[in-house]
Write a protein that holds these residues in place. Sequence first.
Motif, mmCIF file in Angstrom:
data_model
loop_
_atom_site.group_PDB
_atom_site.id
_atom_site.type_symbol
_atom_site.label_atom_id
_atom_site.label_comp_id
_atom_site.label_asym_id
_atom_site.label_seq_id
_atom_site.Cartn_x
_atom_site.Cartn_y
_atom_site.Cartn_z
ATOM 1 N N VAL A 26 42.774 38.060 44.807
ATOM 2 C CA VAL A 26 42.967 39.087 45.533
ATOM 3 C C VAL A 26 42.413 40.297 44.707
ATOM 4 N N GLN A 27 41.995 41.320 45.120
ATOM 5 C CA GLN A 27 41.515 42.368 44.460
ATOM 6 C C GLN A 27 42.154 43.479 44.960
ATOM 7 N N SER A 28 41.951 44.830 44.142
ATOM 8 C CA SER A 28 42.828 46.083 44.515
ATOM 9 C C SER A 28 41.927 47.163 45.199
ATOM 10 N N ALA A 29 40.738 47.301 45.060
ATOM 11 C CA ALA A 29 40.108 48.471 45.280
ATOM 12 C C ALA A 29 40.023 48.715 46.751
ATOM 13 N N GLY A 30 39.641 47.862 47.574
ATOM 14 C CA GLY A 30 39.684 47.881 49.059
ATOM 15 C C GLY A 30 38.393 48.674 49.652
ATOM 16 N N ASP A 31 37.451 48.874 48.725
ATOM 17 C CA ASP A 31 36.015 49.563 49.317
ATOM 18 C C ASP A 31 35.175 48.572 49.427
ATOM 19 N N THR A 32 34.029 48.888 50.081
ATOM 20 C CA THR A 32 32.869 48.009 50.280
ATOM 21 C C THR A 32 32.516 47.103 49.202
ATOM 22 N N ALA A 33 32.524 47.693 47.867
ATOM 23 C CA ALA A 33 32.143 46.972 46.763
ATOM 24 C C ALA A 33 33.171 45.740 46.699
ATOM 25 N N ALA A 34 34.422 46.054 46.862
ATOM 26 C CA ALA A 34 35.467 45.194 46.617
ATOM 27 C C ALA A 34 35.337 43.804 47.578
ATOM 28 N N ARG A 35 34.960 44.417 48.875
ATOM 29 C CA ARG A 35 34.779 43.255 49.856
ATOM 30 C C ARG A 35 33.825 42.212 49.476
ATOM 31 N N TRP A 36 32.557 42.801 48.550
ATOM 32 C CA TRP A 36 31.489 41.930 48.589
ATOM 33 C C TRP A 36 31.850 41.119 47.321
ATOM 34 N N LYS A 37 32.675 41.704 46.341
ATOM 35 C CA LYS A 37 32.801 40.894 45.073
ATOM 36 C C LYS A 37 33.979 39.896 45.596
ATOM 37 N N GLN A 38 34.971 40.335 46.748
ATOM 38 C CA GLN A 38 36.080 39.320 47.236
ATOM 39 C C GLN A 38 35.358 37.999 47.763
ATOM 40 N N ALA A 66 25.299 32.243 38.917
ATOM 41 C CA ALA A 66 24.295 32.947 38.553
ATOM 42 C C ALA A 66 23.785 34.121 39.497
ATOM 43 N N LEU A 67 24.121 33.751 40.929
ATOM 44 C CA LEU A 67 23.706 34.854 41.833
ATOM 45 C C LEU A 67 24.563 35.971 41.715
ATOM 46 N N GLY A 68 25.746 35.720 41.401
ATOM 47 C CA GLY A 68 26.980 36.616 41.426
ATOM 48 C C GLY A 68 26.389 37.546 39.982
ATOM 49 N N ARG A 69 25.920 37.140 38.935
ATOM 50 C CA ARG A 69 25.507 37.823 37.797
ATOM 51 C C ARG A 69 24.195 38.694 38.222
ATOM 52 N N ALA A 70 23.213 37.980 39.017
ATOM 53 C CA ALA A 70 21.997 38.738 39.393
ATOM 54 C C ALA A 70 22.347 39.835 40.425
ATOM 55 N N LEU A 71 23.457 39.793 41.208
ATOM 56 C CA LEU A 71 24.043 40.748 41.902
ATOM 57 C C LEU A 71 24.585 42.099 41.383
ATOM 58 N N ARG A 72 25.469 41.737 40.174
ATOM 59 C CA ARG A 72 25.765 42.732 39.448
ATOM 60 C C ARG A 72 24.758 43.491 38.825
ATOM 61 N N ARG A 73 23.479 42.629 38.306
ATOM 62 C CA ARG A 73 22.527 43.372 37.624
ATOM 63 C C ARG A 73 21.877 44.480 38.689
ATOM 64 N N THR A 74 21.795 44.317 40.023
ATOM 65 C CA THR A 74 21.360 45.168 40.725
ATOM 66 C C THR A 74 21.832 46.413 41.174
ATOM 67 N N GLN A 75 23.102 46.475 40.557
ATOM 68 C CA GLN A 75 23.809 47.673 40.291
ATOM 69 C C GLN A 75 24.494 48.056 41.938
ATOM 70 N N VAL A 76 24.497 47.116 42.410
ATOM 71 C CA VAL A 76 24.889 47.466 43.936
ATOM 72 C C VAL A 76 26.285 47.675 44.062
ATOM 73 N N TYR A 77 27.148 47.147 43.170
ATOM 74 C CA TYR A 77 28.574 47.602 43.096
ATOM 75 C C TYR A 77 28.664 49.006 42.583
ATOM 76 N N ARG A 78 27.886 49.549 42.163
ATOM 77 C CA ARG A 78 28.058 50.893 41.245
ATOM 78 C C ARG A 78 27.402 51.865 42.046
ATOM 79 N N TRP A 79 25.990 51.876 42.583
ATOM 80 C CA TRP A 79 25.294 53.152 43.097
ATOM 81 C C TRP A 79 25.151 53.009 44.654
ATOM 82 N N SER A 80 25.574 51.711 45.169
ATOM 83 C CA SER A 80 25.384 51.544 46.439
ATOM 84 C C SER A 80 26.670 51.475 47.405
ATOM 85 N N LEU A 81 27.683 50.872 46.676
ATOM 86 C CA LEU A 81 28.652 50.420 47.690
ATOM 87 C C LEU A 81 30.272 51.043 47.044
#
Lengths: 310, 189, 101, 443, 120
Positions: free
Chosen positions: D346-358, D286-301
Motif C-alpha cells: 500500500v502507498q499513500s500519495a494517490g497521485d500518478t507517480a504513486a500508481r507507477w510505483k505501486q 534494476a529497472l526500478g532503479r533506472a526508472l527512479r534515475r529518469t526523474q519520472v516520479y519527480r518532474w513528470s508525475l
Amino acid sequence: MNGYASAGVAVVLTGVALAVGIYLVAIGDRLLASLVGGGGIGWRTAVVRPAQRATLLLLQQRLTTEPSDAPGWALAPAFFLALAAVALAMVPVARGRAAADPATGFVVFSAAIALVMIAVFLHGWSPDAALPLHGAYRYGAQALSFQIPFLLAMLAAALPAQSLSIVDIVAAQDTVWNVIRTPLGLPLFLIVGASVSSWGPVNLADAADIAGGTSAEDSGVGRLLWQTARYGMLVAVAAMGGALFLGGWWGPLLPGPFWVILKTVVLLLAFLAAGHLLARVRTETFVVVSWAVLIPLALVNIFFTGAFLL
Amino acid sequence: MNAPSWTTVLFWFFAAGGVITGYRVFRADSMVRAAFFLLASFAATGGLLVLLGAEFLGMVLILMMAGEMLVMAIIMVMYMMNPAGLNPMFMVHQHRTSVIAAVASFLALAVLPFVITLPARANPRPVAATAQLGTELLGDSMLVFQTAGVTLLATIVGTVALTSRRGRYGDAEEGSKEPPLEEEAMESP
Amino acid sequence: MNLQAVLVVAAALFAIGVYGALSQQSLVMLIMGLEMMINAGILAAVGFWSLAAGGNPQGEMLVIMFMTVMAVEMALGFSLITNVYRIRRADITEKLRRLRE
Amino acid sequence: MGLSAALRAFAAGAEAPIFAIAGLGARDAVQDLRLRRELRLVDSPRSASILLVAGVVPEALAEAVARAHDAMPRPRASVRWHLDEAAPGGAESLRASVSASATDDVVAVVRRTFVELINGARDSEPAILPDVDPAPWRGVGPFGQGGSGMTGGRPFGRPMAEMGDDRDGLRLDVLPLTVGPFFTRLPAGLTLELRLAGDLVDEASLFPNPFAGAAVPASRLRPALRPFIRALSEPVPIRELELARARAHLRWLADALVAQQLESLGRRTLALAAHMMPDDLARVQALGRALRRTQVYRWSLADVGRLDGSRLEHLGAGPVARAAGLTEDARTDDPAYRALGFEPVVQSAGDTAARWKQRLLETMQALDLAARAGELRTEPSGRIEGPRGLLTLDSAPSDRLAPLVPALLAGLEWSDALAALISLDLDLEESAAVQPAAERTVA
Amino acid sequence: MTLLGPLGVALAVFVAALVAPLLLRGFIDNLARAPTTVPQRMPFVGGVAPEVHAWNRYHARYYTMALVFLAFDMEMVFMYPWAVVFVREGVSAFVEMAMFITVLLLGVLYMWRERALAWA
C-alpha cells in the motif's frame, strides 16, 4: 582569394559541417537507443538506416491539411535550418578562424536562437490541427522561459573576453577554460540548449504525448526537413557550447579543428544520452523552474564570474 | 560589381522589404501572419541598422523582436475574433481619415529632409561601438540606465498585478469555473 | 545610401504606423501601429547617429530607450487589453468607448 | 529510371514505418512488435507506409480504421493480421490487400509488403472513404467571409470553436476534440471526448466500450488475460496467475514509459515482460532503479492526477486504490494466498507517480509470490484480483474506474491528463470479456 | 562580400540554408506531388474527424509570464554592452549592474510570490 570565393567557401563548409553533424546525430541516436533499450543493432545498420529513412521520406507523398497556412508550413523547416546554419557558422573551427566572425557574433547567435521560437510556432500553427497547435503553444511557454536564462548563461562566457566576437571569446580561454571560470554556465547552457531543438527531457513541442506535436501532421519531404532542422540546431548548440565553455580549439598536442570536433561530439553525446535516460518534464514545471531557479542561478553565475575576474 | 553597390542593393532590398511587410501587417487576415509580418519588418530595419554601422543595435533589435512578436502573436490570437482569418474580414474604422493622415504624415516627413539642411558628420565607424556604448551606459548615461531598470520593474509589477488572477486577493470573481478536484492537486510544486 | 534615403524609408514606415494606429478597430492591431511608428523612430535615430551625429554613443542610448519604451508599451498595453477583455469580453476600441460611459 | 529504381531499392531497406491498430486479442502481440528492429511503430498514420490491423475490430470502429488508412501518405498498404484462426470475426467492411494468419510470421509479411510497395511491385492502395469535399469553401460576404456577420460561415465545412467560460475569468474559445479510438498513446478503442480551454482539459468524458456487446470467446482474448478469466470459475496455479500479473504490469509500464518519452527504456521493459520468470526479480529491481534515475516520479508525475482514497473505496480498483492508501485486495480472501502470508502493498500519495510505483512494487511482490507458490492453486469464488483490480463474473475494474475519469481529468493540462488516464490502465478487452450477461448478444 | 564583412557571410549562409530546403521541397513536389484526397486533408487525432477548426482563440495561460518576458528581456540589451566593458570598468560596473539586476529580480520575485508563473 577574392571576397566572393571566400564567402562561397564559408557557405559550403558550413553546409558540409551541418550535414555531417546531422548525420552523426541520427547514427548516434540509433546506437544509444539500442544500447539503452536492448536489441542491439550493428554499426553497419546504424550507419545506413538514416539514409534509407531519408530516401523513404523523399519518396513519400507530402500531405497537407485542408485550410493549412501553406506558406508558413513551407517556410518553418527551411527557416529553422537556416537559423541552425547561421548559428553553426559563428562557431570557430580553428585558431582565430570561423566561417563568419562578426564583432557581434554573440548577439547574432542569440538572435538565431531567439528566432527558433518563431519557426517552431509557425510550424505548429500552420496545419490547423489540434496536436500541432498544442505543441506550438507549449513551445511558446518554453521558449519565453528559457530565452533569458540561455542568454545569461552564455553572457558569462563573454565577460573574460571583453568582446562579443566568438573568436575573441574562445581566444580568451587560452589558459583557463570558461567551464572553470563560470562553473554553472555549461550546465545551464546544456539544459536550455536542449530545449532550443526540442530534445530529450525538454522536448515539449514535439512531445510523445501529443503524437509528435508540431510535426504530428508532417509527412514526406516536409517531415524530413523538419527533423533535419531539429538535428541541425542540436549540432549548432553543441558546437557553440564547446566554443563558449570548453575552450573551442584549445587543447594539447593535436590541431585545433580536432578539438573543436571532439568537444562538439562529447556535448552531442550528452544531449543524446539525456534523451534516452531522462523523462519528459512537465511544461509548467519547466516554466516555473526557468524563472524561479535558472534565472537567479544564471545571474549568480555571472556575478561569480565577475568576481573571479576582478 | 564592387562593394558600395552591394551595400546599396542591400539597403534598398531591406528598405523595400521593411515597407512592404509593414504594409502587409495591416492587410493580413491571419493574426499570426500579421505578427510575423511585423517581425519581418523589424528584421529588415535591423538589416538597415547594420548597414548604417550600428551592428550591435541591428542584431539586438532582431533578437528582441523575435520574443516580442511571438508574444504579440499569442496575445492577438487570444483576443481577436477569427484569429486565423478563415473568414476574411476587414475590421477598420475611419478608413479614409486614416489613409489621408498616413499620406500626409509621409509627405511631411519625407519632404522635410530635402528642405532643411541636415548636418553631415558621418560616423567614423569605430570598431568598438559596443564597448563605447557600455562605457556610456556605465558613465554618463548611468542615471538613464538605472531609471530604465526601475521602469521595467514597475512594468513587471504592473503587468502581474493587472493580469494575474491568483494574487493574494483571491481568484477570479465572475464567469469562472473552479476545477472539481482539490486545489492542491492543480498547483505546481 | 544617404541620410535623405534613410529618412524617406523611416517616413514610409511611420506613415504605415499612423495608418494602422488610426484605422484599426482592434486594440491589439492598434498597438501594432504604435510599434511600427517606433520602428520608424529607431531607423531615423540610427540614421542621424550614423550619418549626421558622427557616431555619438548617446544616439545609441536613444535607440535603446526606444526599444525599452516599445517593450513597456507592449507589456502594459497587453495587460490593459487583458483586463478590458475580462470585464467587457471585447477588444475593440468602440466597445472601450462604451466602457468609459 | 535507373536512378529512381536504385533509390527505391535503397529506401526499401529502411525500417518499415507501420501504424498498428490493435483490435480484440491483439494488444500484446502488437506491443511486442516494438521489439523488432525491422519495423518502426509510428505515432501517426501521417508517417506510416503500412497500416497493420490486428485482431478483431468491431464494425463500430470500421470508419475510424478507414480514416487512419486514408490519412496515410502514398505509397501505402494495409495488412490484416488474424490472430484467431477458428473465428476471424470483426468488421466485414474492412478490406486489406494483404492478410496474415496467426501462424504466419507477421514481421516477414509486413516487410515483404513494404519492400514490394516501395520498389513499385505493389500498387499503392486507393482511399476507402469517398473523396468528396464536404463543403467547398467560397467567401460570399462583402469582405470574403462566408456568411453574415464577422465570423459567419463554416470554412471548409467545419465551424469555428465557440467561446466558453473559464476559471480565470477570460471567456475564450473552447475546442471540442475527440481523441481516439486509435490515438497512439491510448489503448485501441478508448475514445476520449474533450473540451479543451487552451492546453487545459475543461471537460472530459469517455465513449462507451466499442468491444462490448458481444460475448467474447476465450480464444479471442489475448493470452495474457486468459488465466484471470479462467480463475473466476476454476482453480488456477498461483504461480501462473502471479506471473501473468507481473507481465501485465510491466506491459502497462512499457506503454506508459513511451508517453513520458522514454521509448528505449520502454523497450527494455517490454523485453523483460515478454519472457518474465520468477527469478527475474533482480532485473525488475534494476529497472526500478533506472526508472527512479529518469526523474519520472519527480518532474513528470508527482502531484499529477491525485485520486483520494475516499473516491475509490469499495470500487475494487486494485493498484489504483492501493496507491491511494486502501488495503482492498481480493487475494486476502483466498486461503491459498493466506497460506503464502500475502499482505497487500500500500502507498499513500494517490497521485500518478504513486500508481507507477505501486505497479512496480506489485510486480516484485507477484514475482516473489510466484517463486514461493509451488503447486498452490486458487480457490474459485467468482471473484479474483486481476492486474487492474477486482474481477468478477460480470464486472471489470475498468468499468468502475471509467466514471471517475471526467472528474479526474477536468482542470489538468493535456500531458498531465494523459498521464493520469494512462495510469488508470483501463482495459476495454478485459471489461468486454466479463460484461453482465444481460448486455451480451450472440456474436 | 568580404567588404560587407563577416555579417555579409552570415547573411549568405542564412539565405543559402533557407533557399536550399525550399528548393528541395519544390523539386520533390514537382517530381512526384500526388494530389491529396479529401480524407487525407483531415487532421488525424485517432480516427474521428474533427468537428471544428483547431485554430481558435487559444487560451495561452502563460500570458502573464509572456508579458513579464517583454519587460525582462530588455535587460539583456543593457547587459551586452556591460559585459564588454566589465573588466575595464571594474568594481563600479559590477555594482551598477548588481543594482540594475536586483531591481529586476524584485519583479521576478513578486511574480513568483503572486504565483503568476504556474497556470495549470
